[in-house]
Design a protein around this motif. Structure first.
Motif, short mmCIF file in Angstrom:
data_model
loop_
_atom_site.label_atom_id
_atom_site.label_comp_id
_atom_site.label_asym_id
_atom_site.label_seq_id
_atom_site.Cartn_x
_atom_site.Cartn_y
_atom_site.Cartn_z
N GLN A 203 0.82 -1.20 0.28
CA GLN A 203 -0.08 0.11 0.02
C GLN A 203 0.78 1.36 -0.11
O GLN A 203 0.63 2.31 -0.68
N ILE A 204 1.80 1.30 0.75
CA ILE A 204 2.75 2.31 0.79
C ILE A 204 3.28 2.44 -0.67
O ILE A 204 3.42 3.60 -1.08
N TRP A 205 4.14 1.61 -1.08
CA TRP A 205 4.37 1.59 -2.38
C TRP A 205 3.36 2.18 -3.54
O TRP A 205 3.77 3.24 -4.27
N ASN A 206 2.20 1.63 -3.56
CA ASN A 206 1.17 2.21 -4.50
C ASN A 206 0.81 3.65 -4.12
O ASN A 206 1.03 4.74 -5.01
N LEU A 207 0.73 3.98 -2.75
CA LEU A 207 0.53 5.47 -2.42
C LEU A 207 1.71 6.50 -2.83
O LEU A 207 1.35 7.49 -3.59
N ILE A 208 2.66 6.30 -2.51
CA ILE A 208 3.88 6.82 -2.65
C ILE A 208 4.31 7.12 -4.37
O ILE A 208 4.54 8.18 -4.73
N SER A 209 4.25 5.90 -5.01
CA SER A 209 4.41 6.06 -6.42
C SER A 209 3.57 6.76 -7.16
O SER A 209 3.93 7.48 -7.99
N LYS A 210 2.15 6.74 -6.76
CA LYS A 210 1.41 7.38 -7.69
C LYS A 210 1.42 9.34 -7.19
O LYS A 210 1.23 9.88 -7.92
N LYS A 211 1.59 9.33 -5.72
CA LYS A 211 1.78 10.84 -5.39
C LYS A 211 2.91 11.44 -6.06
O LYS A 211 2.53 12.61 -6.39
N TYR A 212 3.89 10.54 -6.19
CA TYR A 212 5.25 11.21 -6.91
C TYR A 212 5.41 10.89 -8.24
O TYR A 212 6.33 11.30 -8.81
N LYS A 213 4.50 10.10 -8.92
CA LYS A 213 4.55 9.62 -10.27
C LYS A 213 5.90 9.00 -10.34
O LYS A 213 6.80 9.16 -11.45
#
Length: 231
Positions: A203-213
Motif C-alpha cells: 500500500q505504501i508503494w502504491n500510495l507514494i508511487s502515485k503521489k510522486y509519479k
C-alpha cells in the motif's frame, strides 16, 4: 556519448517495430533480444537491455527503454535528496528522534539530560517482526528508496520535489539496520517484508508511487497487481 547510446538502443527497437514479425515463444529473437509470444501477444525479452521483461507491445518497450536508459546515465547523488533529518520545531529533537519517541511501545530513555537523543525504548521492526530495544540499532528507511525513485523518474524532479520526497513521513519506517541494509534500493519484486506486513508495505508503494509519479519497473507493477488482489 550518452545520447548516442540511447539513440542506438531506441533505433534498434524502432527498426524491429516496422518489420511486423510474429514469433512463437522460444523462436528466433529480434535485434533487441525480444520476440512476440503468439499465445499471450506479449513482447517478451530474453537478452539485452530489456532481458527478463515483458511488455504489452513494442511501443511500451521503447518507452521503458528510453526512460531507464536516460536515468542510467543521470548520476544519482543522495545529497540532492537528503542531507540530514530536520528539527522543524527547534526543540533539539530531529525527525528521526521524534519518530523514535512516538513509535516506541514503552517510555524511551535519552542519552543526555536535554532529551535530544533517544537511547533506548521498544520498537517492532515491521520487516523482520523482531523487537528492537536500542535506538542505535534502528534506521529510518525510505520505503521507496531514494535511488530507486531517481532511476524511475526522480532524475527529472525539481530540487524541492526531491527534498519533499525524501522527508515525506508517509514513506518512512523505523526498521532494524540490518534489514534496511539487506533491502538496499530494491523494489518490491526483489524485496518484501515478512508476514502480514506485506499488504501494508504494498500500500505504501502504491500510495507514494502515485503521489510522486514514480514509474515502477514492470516486475514491480506486476507484483503490485498481485498484492492489490490478495490484500
Amino acid at each position: 556519448m550518452c545520447n548516442l547510446r540511447l539513440s542506438t538502443l531506441i533505433w534498434g527497437i524502432c527498426a524491429v517495430a516496422s518489420s511486423n514479425f510474429s514469433l512463437a515463444h522460444g523462436g528466433r529473437l529480434d535485434s533487441s533480444g525480444c520476440h512476440n509470444e503468439l499465445k499471450t501477444s506479449l513482447y517478451h525479452c530474453h537478452q539485452g537491455a530489456l532481458s527478463g521483461l515483458k511488455f504489452e507491445n513494442i511501443e511500451q518497450a521503447q518507452r521503458h527503454l528510453a526512460s531507464s536508459t536516460t536515468d542510467e546515465y543521470t548520476t544519482y547523488r543522495r545529497q540532492d535528496y537528503f542531507t540530514s533529518w530536520p528539527d522543524k520545531d527547534r526543540d533539539c529533537q530531529s525527525l528521526r528522534h521524534e519518530m523514535l519517541i512516538t513509535q516506541s511501545l514503552v517510555a524511551v530513555t535519552f542519552e543526555t539530560k536535554d532529551k535530544c537523543i533517544v537511547s533506548t525504548g521498544k520498537w517492532l521492526d515491521p520487516y523482520t517482526g523482531k523487537y528492537i530495544y536500542k535506538a542505535g540499532d534502528l534506521d529510518v528507511d525510505h520505503v521507496i528508496p531514494l535511488s530507486y525513485a531517481h532511476r524511475h523518474g526522480g532524475s527529472e524532479w525539481t530540487s524541492d520535489k526531491k527534498k519533499a520526497f525524501a522527508l515525506d513521513e508517509s514513506n518512512l519506517l523505523l526498521v532494524e539496520d540490518n534489514a534496511n541494509q539487506a533491502k538496499g534500493d530494491k523494489g518490491p519484486s526483489e524485496f518484501t517484508p515478512l508476514g502480514d506486513f506485506q499488504c501494508y508495505y504494498a500500500q505504501i508503494w502504491n500510495l507514494i508511487s502515485k503521489k510522486y509519479k514514480v514509474n515502477l519497473s514492470l516486475p514491480d507493477q506486476e507484483l503490485m497487481s498481485v498484492f492489490s488482489t490478495q490484500c
